[in-house]
Structure formats: C-alpha cells, structure tokens
Write a protein that holds these residues in place. Sequence first.
Motif, mmCIF file in Angstrom:
data_model
loop_
_atom_site.group_PDB
_atom_site.id
_atom_site.type_symbol
_atom_site.label_atom_id
_atom_site.label_comp_id
_atom_site.label_asym_id
_atom_site.label_seq_id
_atom_site.Cartn_x
_atom_site.Cartn_y
_atom_site.Cartn_z
ATOM 1 N N LEU A 1 0.817 -1.217 0.000
ATOM 2 C CA LEU A 1 0.000 0.000 0.000
ATOM 3 C C LEU A 1 0.851 1.267 0.000
ATOM 4 O O LEU A 1 0.315 2.361 0.160
ATOM 5 C CB LEU A 1 -0.935 0.004 1.215
ATOM 6 C CG LEU A 1 -2.071 -1.024 1.172
ATOM 7 C CD1 LEU A 1 -2.983 -0.841 2.366
ATOM 8 C CD2 LEU A 1 -2.869 -0.919 -0.112
ATOM 9 N N ASP A 2 2.167 1.123 -0.180
ATOM 10 C CA ASP A 2 3.028 2.307 -0.283
ATOM 11 C C ASP A 2 2.597 3.137 -1.488
ATOM 12 O O ASP A 2 2.403 2.611 -2.589
ATOM 13 C CB ASP A 2 4.494 1.900 -0.462
ATOM 14 C CG ASP A 2 5.087 1.346 0.822
ATOM 15 O OD1 ASP A 2 4.384 1.383 1.844
ATOM 16 O OD2 ASP A 2 6.235 0.870 0.784
ATOM 17 N N GLY A 3 2.441 4.424 -1.258
ATOM 18 C CA GLY A 3 1.999 5.291 -2.341
ATOM 19 C C GLY A 3 0.511 5.214 -2.596
ATOM 20 O O GLY A 3 0.002 5.825 -3.530
ATOM 21 N N TYR A 4 -0.198 4.458 -1.787
ATOM 22 C CA TYR A 4 -1.646 4.333 -1.915
ATOM 23 C C TYR A 4 -2.262 5.540 -1.240
ATOM 24 O O TYR A 4 -2.661 5.496 -0.086
ATOM 25 C CB TYR A 4 -2.094 3.032 -1.234
ATOM 26 C CG TYR A 4 -3.401 2.467 -1.720
ATOM 27 C CD1 TYR A 4 -4.567 2.640 -0.990
ATOM 28 C CD2 TYR A 4 -3.471 1.747 -2.905
ATOM 29 C CE1 TYR A 4 -5.764 2.104 -1.414
ATOM 30 C CE2 TYR A 4 -4.663 1.201 -3.336
ATOM 31 C CZ TYR A 4 -5.805 1.375 -2.591
ATOM 32 O OH TYR A 4 -6.993 0.840 -3.016
ATOM 33 N N THR A 5 -2.355 6.612 -1.955
ATOM 34 C CA THR A 5 -2.675 7.911 -1.352
ATOM 35 C C THR A 5 -4.145 8.286 -1.444
ATOM 36 O O THR A 5 -4.521 9.396 -1.096
ATOM 37 C CB THR A 5 -1.850 9.020 -2.031
ATOM 38 O OG1 THR A 5 -2.114 8.997 -3.452
ATOM 39 C CG2 THR A 5 -0.364 8.800 -1.801
ATOM 40 N N ASP A 6 -4.994 7.347 -1.927
ATOM 41 C CA ASP A 6 -6.402 7.701 -2.091
ATOM 42 C C ASP A 6 -7.144 7.823 -0.769
ATOM 43 O O ASP A 6 -8.197 8.413 -0.697
ATOM 44 C CB ASP A 6 -7.118 6.656 -2.958
ATOM 45 C CG ASP A 6 -6.624 6.705 -4.396
ATOM 46 O OD1 ASP A 6 -6.085 7.760 -4.773
ATOM 47 O OD2 ASP A 6 -6.777 5.712 -5.116
ATOM 48 N N CYS A 7 -6.577 7.207 0.283
ATOM 49 C CA CYS A 7 -7.249 7.279 1.587
ATOM 50 C C CYS A 7 -7.327 8.715 2.103
ATOM 51 O O CYS A 7 -6.372 9.465 1.975
ATOM 52 C CB CYS A 7 -6.498 6.441 2.618
ATOM 53 S SG CYS A 7 -7.007 4.721 2.594
ATOM 54 N N LYS A 8 -8.467 9.057 2.668
ATOM 55 C CA LYS A 8 -8.600 10.384 3.256
ATOM 56 C C LYS A 8 -7.741 10.475 4.513
ATOM 57 O O LYS A 8 -7.822 9.630 5.387
ATOM 58 C CB LYS A 8 -10.064 10.656 3.614
ATOM 59 C CG LYS A 8 -10.968 10.788 2.398
ATOM 60 C CD LYS A 8 -12.388 11.073 2.831
ATOM 61 C CE LYS A 8 -13.303 11.215 1.621
ATOM 62 N NZ LYS A 8 -14.702 11.447 2.026
ATOM 63 N N LYS A 9 -6.925 11.494 4.567
ATOM 64 C CA LYS A 9 -6.063 11.670 5.733
ATOM 65 C C LYS A 9 -6.861 12.315 6.852
ATOM 66 O O LYS A 9 -7.558 13.300 6.657
ATOM 67 C CB LYS A 9 -4.873 12.560 5.361
ATOM 68 C CG LYS A 9 -3.867 12.726 6.490
ATOM 69 C CD LYS A 9 -2.701 13.561 6.042
ATOM 70 C CE LYS A 9 -1.684 13.750 7.149
ATOM 71 N NZ LYS A 9 -0.557 14.604 6.737
ATOM 72 N N ARG A 10 -6.767 11.725 8.034
ATOM 73 C CA ARG A 10 -7.467 12.290 9.184
ATOM 74 C C ARG A 10 -6.553 13.299 9.868
ATOM 75 O O ARG A 10 -5.526 12.933 10.409
ATOM 76 C CB ARG A 10 -7.845 11.176 10.176
ATOM 77 C CG ARG A 10 -8.847 10.154 9.638
ATOM 78 C CD ARG A 10 -9.265 9.256 10.786
ATOM 79 N NE ARG A 10 -10.219 8.245 10.365
ATOM 80 C CZ ARG A 10 -9.920 6.964 10.216
ATOM 81 N NH1 ARG A 10 -8.691 6.550 10.447
ATOM 82 N NH2 ARG A 10 -10.828 6.098 9.854
ATOM 83 N N ASN A 11 -6.921 14.546 9.820
ATOM 84 C CA ASN A 11 -6.119 15.582 10.447
ATOM 85 C C ASN A 11 -6.693 15.936 11.810
ATOM 86 O O ASN A 11 -7.910 15.961 12.003
ATOM 87 C CB ASN A 11 -6.089 16.844 9.569
ATOM 88 C CG ASN A 11 -5.271 16.637 8.312
ATOM 89 O OD1 ASN A 11 -4.214 16.016 8.357
ATOM 90 N ND2 ASN A 11 -5.760 17.141 7.191
ATOM 91 N N ALA A 12 -5.803 16.208 12.749
ATOM 92 C CA ALA A 12 -6.247 16.667 14.063
ATOM 93 C C ALA A 12 -6.817 18.069 13.941
ATOM 94 O O ALA A 12 -6.467 18.826 13.024
ATOM 95 C CB ALA A 12 -5.061 16.660 15.026
ATOM 96 N N LEU A 13 -7.701 18.427 14.858
ATOM 97 C CA LEU A 13 -8.203 19.794 14.903
ATOM 98 C C LEU A 13 -7.073 20.716 15.342
ATOM 99 O O LEU A 13 -6.242 20.354 16.184
ATOM 100 C CB LEU A 13 -9.357 19.898 15.905
ATOM 101 C CG LEU A 13 -10.616 19.068 15.634
ATOM 102 C CD1 LEU A 13 -11.621 19.271 16.768
ATOM 103 C CD2 LEU A 13 -11.234 19.415 14.298
ATOM 104 N N THR A 14 -7.041 21.900 14.782
ATOM 105 C CA THR A 14 -6.093 22.890 15.273
ATOM 106 C C THR A 14 -6.573 23.360 16.642
ATOM 107 O O THR A 14 -7.714 23.090 17.047
ATOM 108 C CB THR A 14 -6.009 24.091 14.331
ATOM 109 O OG1 THR A 14 -7.286 24.759 14.323
ATOM 110 C CG2 THR A 14 -5.664 23.654 12.907
ATOM 111 N N ARG A 15 -5.720 24.078 17.350
ATOM 112 C CA ARG A 15 -6.130 24.595 18.672
ATOM 113 C C ARG A 15 -7.337 25.519 18.535
ATOM 114 O O ARG A 15 -8.252 25.499 19.371
ATOM 115 C CB ARG A 15 -4.967 25.337 19.326
ATOM 116 C CG ARG A 15 -3.878 24.411 19.850
ATOM 117 C CD ARG A 15 -2.787 25.180 20.563
ATOM 118 N NE ARG A 15 -1.825 24.282 21.171
ATOM 119 C CZ ARG A 15 -1.941 23.720 22.359
ATOM 120 N NH1 ARG A 15 -3.018 23.966 23.083
ATOM 121 N NH2 ARG A 15 -1.015 22.907 22.838
ATOM 122 N N GLU A 16 -7.367 26.317 17.473
ATOM 123 C CA GLU A 16 -8.480 27.239 17.266
ATOM 124 C C GLU A 16 -9.765 26.481 16.953
ATOM 125 O O GLU A 16 -10.838 26.790 17.476
ATOM 126 C CB GLU A 16 -8.150 28.211 16.131
ATOM 127 C CG GLU A 16 -9.232 29.223 15.795
ATOM 128 C CD GLU A 16 -9.496 30.224 16.929
ATOM 129 O OE1 GLU A 16 -10.440 31.022 16.782
ATOM 130 O OE2 GLU A 16 -8.772 30.204 17.949
#
Length: 414
Positions: free
Chosen positions: A179-194
Amino acid sequence: MAEKRKDSKGRVLKEGEFQRKNGKYEYKYTQNGERKTVYSWRLLATDKNPEGKKYDLSLREKEKEISRDLDDGINTTLAHQINLNEMFEMYLRSKKKLSSKTKAKYRQLWKLHVAESPLGLMAPGKMKKANIQHFYAGLSDEGLSDTTIRMYHNNLIQPTLVYAVDNDLLRKNPAKGCLDGYTDCKKRNALTREEQRIFLDFVKNSKYYNVYLPMLQIMIGTACRIGEISGLTWEDVDMKKREIHINHQLVYEKVDGKATLYIDTPKSESGNRTIGMTSQVRNAFLEQKALCIRLGRRSVVEVDGYKDFIFLNNWNRPYTTTGFNAVLGRIVTHYNKEEQKKAEKEKRKPLLLPHISNHILRHTGCTRMAEAGMDIKVLQTIMGHSDPAITLKVYDHVDNERMKNEVLKVEYVV
C-alpha cells in the motif's frame, strides 16, 4: 573417473543438475528428508529465454535461493502446499488472546472478499507483491473504500503473511509495502487549537449539545478510542488515584448476521493500560456523573458481565461508534450553518469547522500531548499503540502554530 555431465551447450552441470531431452533443466535436492525438484528453461541468468516459453528464474538462481533457505532453516514446503485461506486459519488459531467474537468477525470479513478470490486460493509460497496489489485494485473496482482496503491489509492479509515469515514458512512477506503510495485514503487531520476551542465552546454554550461536553473533554483529554470510552464503567475509573483503567472496549456490529453489542479486548496487547487524569479530565468525570443524576440517566444494560456504563444516551444505553459519529456530524452541521449566517450578516469570512469523527478527536488529543512535549514512549503507552511508528507520525505532523512555538524554544541559542 566418471565423465562430468554437460548440457547441450557443453557446460558442466553441478551435482543434482540435469537437462532433459527437450532442453529443460532440473535440479533435485532434499529438504527435511523429502526429495524435491525445481525446473527452468535456462541454466544461467544470462541465458536467453526460449521462444514461446514462460519467463522464470534460471536454475542456478533458484538453486541459490534454495541454498539460502536450507542454511537459514526456511521450510517453504507447507507454504507451497496450502493456500492463503488455510494459512489464514493457521494464523487465527495461533492468536490465543483474540476473543472468539473477534475471530468470528475476521472470518466473516475474509469470507466476504478473500476466500473465493484467486488470492485466497493461491499458495503463499508462490505469491508475489503484484498478486496482492492486483487483489487490492480489484476491491477498489468493486467499490470498497480505501479505508476498508487498508483494514483488509493491516488486520487480515499482512498479519497472515507475517505469521508465515515468523514461522520460517516464507523468507519474506509479499504483502510488505503493497500500500506504499496508496494515497487515495482520506487523511485524518487533528483539529487545530483554534478549531478545538471553537468546537468545544459551541457545545458548551448550546442548549442542545452541552450534554456531550464532559464526554468530548474526556475523549480529547485521554485520546482513547471510542470503543474504550463507550465501554468505560465507573469501576474502571479511580477518582482518588486519578487513574483510568483501559482493559476492554465496547463493540456494536454484526456477528453471524445479527447486530450485537459485546465486550472485546483492546486492539492489541498494548491496549491494556492505565491512564492518568488531568484536572480537567477528572472534573469532566465529576460533571458527567452529576449530568446523569440531573437527567435521570441510569445504566440499564449489562454486556458480557459489564454494567454501570458512564456515558449514556437518551435510552440509557452506551453510545456506539456510529451513533456518536452521527452526534458529531450534527454538531458540526449546526455550528457551520449558524456561523455562515453570522459571517454573512457581519460581512466577514466564516470560521467553519471541518468534518469531525471519533477518530479525529483521538488524533486531536494525541497531537495536543505531542505539542506539549510529552515523551514519545509515554505517549505511545497512553495511546495504546503497539507500533511506535504509529505514534511517530503524530510528531511528524507540523502545522504553522506548532512550528512557531518550537522555533521560539531556540531563540537564544545563537
């Protein structure tokens, strides 16, 4: 002295090597008392492949691999005799600490997409990386989400082949790096402090959603998985010692075709852990207890011997993953609609919240701990990560606010 055997090109053949009348080479050897033979149309890697014949490793290349396997005690016999389905069953039987319900779930998932596929029927010893990548591409064509495909890789196929490698049935894992380079997955980003501040302030000041505030504060403050949070009972929380004991999770999913609520072990052995409470988390637990008393909520269900659950919905039942994700979706939708109206009225750009899920809250809590400079080994223990590489990914994520704070630490170095 017997004359040495030669091939049709006059080259001397080694012990165990032969050439048939049709030109095909063979090599005979013994492994664990069993006579075996490998074949090739070429003796050396530099030989030209005969026209119309399938390309393969040369005989000497195969001999080299066999010699390495014999020297290292790698027994590929079984890996060539059984298929991946049978190897998967061997792997599951070896996992003594997996609950019977988890094993049943894994078998159901395997049967759904792997068992009857060419990959499931293929011998692991003959498997190449391309076979597994082709299988994943097929799942994608069938409409499976990228997240689901990663689940099949990480929870089912990869560990099955790791088991084969660990037990000297395969030299290397063909699933590694598939799955290297398998970039279609949605990346889960943390909420910013704001974003975190806006989100919690909205919940706190909302007459509809303020009942969720203690649970949200604890989810972020402990960075626990939603199943661990919803499965918490008051017996798991020691308010005097300020400790939260995580040793199980609550799961709601189909088992043998029927939606079932059950208790399962944590995702890995490292999931069994004790987490200390901050003052805010402790206060949130106290507020949750007062909230349940005020609303008349009382835990009425018992699941596999566990009762007195802490976080209860309107029906006095613990939250499910899907159910609480729906709550988060409603909160974000409600906030964004109100914010868009305010921004339009005040003629400014709206401060909208992104999609928020249970896992994003866990990732947010982990990120806040990393930003605070928590030791990575401590953070790994708190998160219950079995692999430190997973925790390291949090440290790899740098937003502008974090970067500026880190730079200030070295302001007077030069």
